[in-house]
Design a protein around this motif. Structure first.
Motif, short mmCIF file in Angstrom:
data_model
loop_
_atom_site.label_atom_id
_atom_site.label_comp_id
_atom_site.label_asym_id
_atom_site.label_seq_id
_atom_site.Cartn_x
_atom_site.Cartn_y
_atom_site.Cartn_z
N TYR A 1 0.56 -1.24 -0.06
CA TYR A 1 0.01 0.40 0.18
C TYR A 1 1.10 1.52 -0.32
N ASN A 2 1.95 1.41 0.77
CA ASN A 2 2.91 2.08 0.96
C ASN A 2 3.42 2.91 -0.49
N GLU A 3 4.05 1.58 -1.36
CA GLU A 3 4.70 1.70 -2.44
C GLU A 3 3.63 2.15 -3.59
N THR A 4 2.45 1.53 -3.44
CA THR A 4 1.61 2.01 -4.89
C THR A 4 0.66 3.50 -4.45
N ARG A 5 0.83 4.10 -2.63
CA ARG A 5 0.74 5.63 -2.72
C ARG A 5 2.08 6.32 -3.31
N ALA A 6 3.07 5.85 -3.25
CA ALA A 6 4.53 6.65 -3.66
C ALA A 6 4.09 6.38 -4.82
N GLU A 7 3.85 5.18 -5.60
CA GLU A 7 3.52 4.77 -7.28
C GLU A 7 3.19 6.31 -7.56
N TYR A 8 1.60 6.27 -7.32
CA TYR A 8 0.37 7.20 -7.55
C TYR A 8 0.96 8.52 -7.77
N ALA A 9 1.76 8.85 -6.69
CA ALA A 9 2.35 10.13 -6.10
C ALA A 9 3.13 10.95 -7.12
N ARG A 10 4.37 9.43 -7.59
CA ARG A 10 5.10 9.77 -8.48
C ARG A 10 4.49 10.14 -9.86
N SER A 11 4.04 9.16 -10.18
CA SER A 11 2.80 9.36 -11.55
C SER A 11 2.36 10.73 -11.86
N LEU A 12 1.74 11.02 -10.64
CA LEU A 12 0.97 12.61 -10.73
C LEU A 12 2.30 13.71 -10.97
N TYR A 13 3.23 13.82 -10.66
CA TYR A 13 4.21 14.17 -10.48
C TYR A 13 4.90 14.23 -12.07
N GLN A 14 4.81 13.03 -12.24
CA GLN A 14 4.99 12.92 -13.25
C GLN A 14 4.45 13.61 -14.54
N LEU A 15 3.39 12.79 -14.92
CA LEU A 15 2.46 13.68 -15.37
C LEU A 15 2.48 15.60 -15.38
N GLU A 16 2.80 15.88 -14.24
CA GLU A 16 2.23 17.91 -14.14
C GLU A 16 3.89 18.16 -14.48
N ALA A 17 4.83 17.55 -14.80
CA ALA A 17 6.41 17.65 -15.09
C ALA A 17 6.43 17.10 -17.13
N VAL A 18 5.94 16.39 -17.43
CA VAL A 18 5.66 16.48 -19.06
C VAL A 18 4.22 17.14 -19.76
N CYS A 19 3.78 17.65 -18.51
CA CYS A 19 2.75 18.67 -19.16
C CYS A 19 3.44 20.22 -18.87
N GLY A 20 4.52 20.24 -18.93
CA GLY A 20 5.13 21.39 -18.81
C GLY A 20 4.84 22.68 -17.36
N LYS A 21 4.73 21.67 -15.95
CA LYS A 21 3.74 22.53 -15.21
C LYS A 21 4.97 22.86 -14.10
N ALA A 22 5.46 24.22 -14.31
CA ALA A 22 6.40 25.58 -13.99
C ALA A 22 5.98 25.00 -12.25
N ALA A 23 7.32 25.17 -11.34
CA ALA A 23 7.62 24.68 -9.99
C ALA A 23 6.82 26.10 -8.99
N THR A 24 6.11 27.63 -9.68
CA THR A 24 5.60 28.17 -9.01
C THR A 24 3.48 28.01 -9.42
N GLN A 25 2.80 26.99 -10.10
CA GLN A 25 2.03 26.66 -10.19
C GLN A 25 1.56 26.11 -9.06
#
Length: 429
Positions: free
Chosen positions: A405-429
């Motif tokens: 469960y902990n690893e799945t939560r971490a994987e979900y957060a990484r996937s979320l941040y990866q999606l935001e990064a590949v969409c070009g989200k800036a650090a200030t957004q």
């Protein structure tokens, strides 16, 4: 001597104050709870590769300064027919008269060259700024992932300590039962072995947390040996409320690397224009003052000169061809990056969907059942109605479920941040 003593004392006191202030500031920085927002802000200020990338903007500004400069004039002085060997200047030798001259030459650039250089340099500044934003995007992603690793390691350590505490209590209970004659000695030994195993699991979890903290501290630009301090926050589980098509459209509009490549394409077009202008020769205008020192008299004269190279052989053909090919190459790279961005967004979106499905399944079906089975078996074991093997099996199933469960939560957060990064989200957004 007394004045010198006072000066040394004041200098020593000042040094001690600065050292204490620095240590106090470092301790304050270490003890302040670190959130993911603070970690990102600290990395933006102190991450060493990011600082090096930021320098490229200053280098591009220096290129603009160079592009604005005009050619320097040339000043030359000469002395000719000088009687330095003692020949003597007269009507018989005809070795003179001595001549002295002072000359200045000015290069006149053809129209448009300086403006083209400035245009190219200005676009290089834009490319450097966009490249820095892309490095910032990747740095923020790395910091967020490292912070998630720390949170996951922290949760795993808490789980290991909870299990160790439970088995230490069981060992205490078994010791009391052994004294009361209600338990075999081999059962106590087995419970002690299980507690030792969980103690080793705590040590391993502490090591994993230390590794994760070191990786995060390096990304934050902290010096070696400086503790990361306590972390604060939970692993994110929010969901972006945007469709895949809109995310792809946003990525194609906002990704800094794609925008930088488009600006490189404009810069390449500006360089092609500049190289075509460089094929046109510049003019050189000169003026000369000459003084003659003769036998029968002296004379002063002025001269004017104009010169230009003849573009017979070198018409800058190679650089023009190179600039045009480079422009085509960047166009191909741009199309390839657009395709790559579409694939990255789609893959990140699917990864997030998969992680969300697994996370919801665990929260709905797995966790409650695993915890209930562990608690019931532990209660039964304390009452003497279940064996130690049954308790260990229930505890092992609970541990596996919680770690998954902990690893799945971490994987979900990484996937979320990866999606935001590949969409070009800036650090200030």
């Amino acid at each position: 001597m007394r004045i010198l003593f006072y000066i040394c004392a004041v200098m020593a006191a000042t040094w001690l104050f600065q050292v204490n202030s620095a240590c106090f500031g470092q301790n304050q920085r270490t003890q302040t709870p670190l959130t993911i927002e603070r970690a990102v802000a600290e990395a933006i200020e102190h991450n060493l590769p990011l600082l090096a990338e930021r320098t490229n903007i200053q280098i591009a500004n220096a290129r603009l300064l160079t592009a604005r400069l005009r050619p320097n004039p040339v000043v030359s002085a000469s002395g000719d027919h000088l009687d330095l060997l003692g020949t003597g200047f007269n009507e018989i030798t005809a070795a003179g008269p001595a001549e002295f001259s002072l000359r200045t030459d000015f290069t006149l650039e053809r129209r448009g060259k300086r403006q083209a250089r400035i245009e190219w340099a200005q676009k290089s500044i834009s490319v450097a700024e966009l490249s820095f934003l892309d490095s910032l995007r990747l740095t923020v992603l790395a910091v967020r992932n490292a912070f998630v690793d720390v949170l996951a390691a922290r949760d795993n350590l808490a789980l290991a300590r909870e299990n160790l505490k439970t088995f230490e209590q069981i060992v205490s209970i078994n010791e009391a039962r052994l004294k009361a004659g209600d338990l075999a000695e081999v059962e106590l030994a087995r419970s002690r072995v299980a507690a030792t195993s969980h103690a080793n699991a705590v040590l391993r979890a502490e090591l994993e947390l230390s590794k994760a903290q070191s990786s995060l501290a390096a990304l934050l630009g902290r010096p070696p040996g400086m503790e990361l301090g306590p972390v604060e926050g939970e692993i994110e589980k929010r969901r972006p409320e945007t469709s895949l098509e809109k995310l792809i459209e946003r990525a194609l509009d906002e990704r800094p690397d794609l925008r930088a490549l488009k600006m490189e394409q404009a810069q390449a077009a500006a360089e092609t224009k500049l190289q075509m202008l460089e094929a046109r020769p510049d003019y050189s205008l000169g003026t000369e003052y000459r003084r003659q020192q003769g036998i029968n008299g002296k004379g002063n004269s002025l001269g004017f000169f104009w010169s230009a190279s003849l573009p017979v052989f070198n018409r800058n053909q190679g650089e023009i061809a190179r600039a045009r090919l480079q422009e085509k190459q960047i166009e191909i790279r741009r199309r390839a990056l657009e395709l790559e961005i579409r694939v990255e967004v789609e893959q990140a979106y699917k990864s997030l969907d998969s992680a969300q499905t697994r996370l919801q399944t665990m929260e709905r079906d797995l966790l409650a059942q695993a915890r209930a089975a562990r608690d019931i078996t532990e209660y039964s074991y304390r009452r003497g109605e279940a064996t130690l093997v049954e308790l260990l099996d229930a505890q092992r199933a609970f541990n596996e479920a919680m770690q998954s469960y902990n690893e799945t939560r971490a994987e979900y957060a990484r996937s979320l941040y990866q999606l935001e990064a590949v969409c070009g989200k800036a650090a200030t957004q």
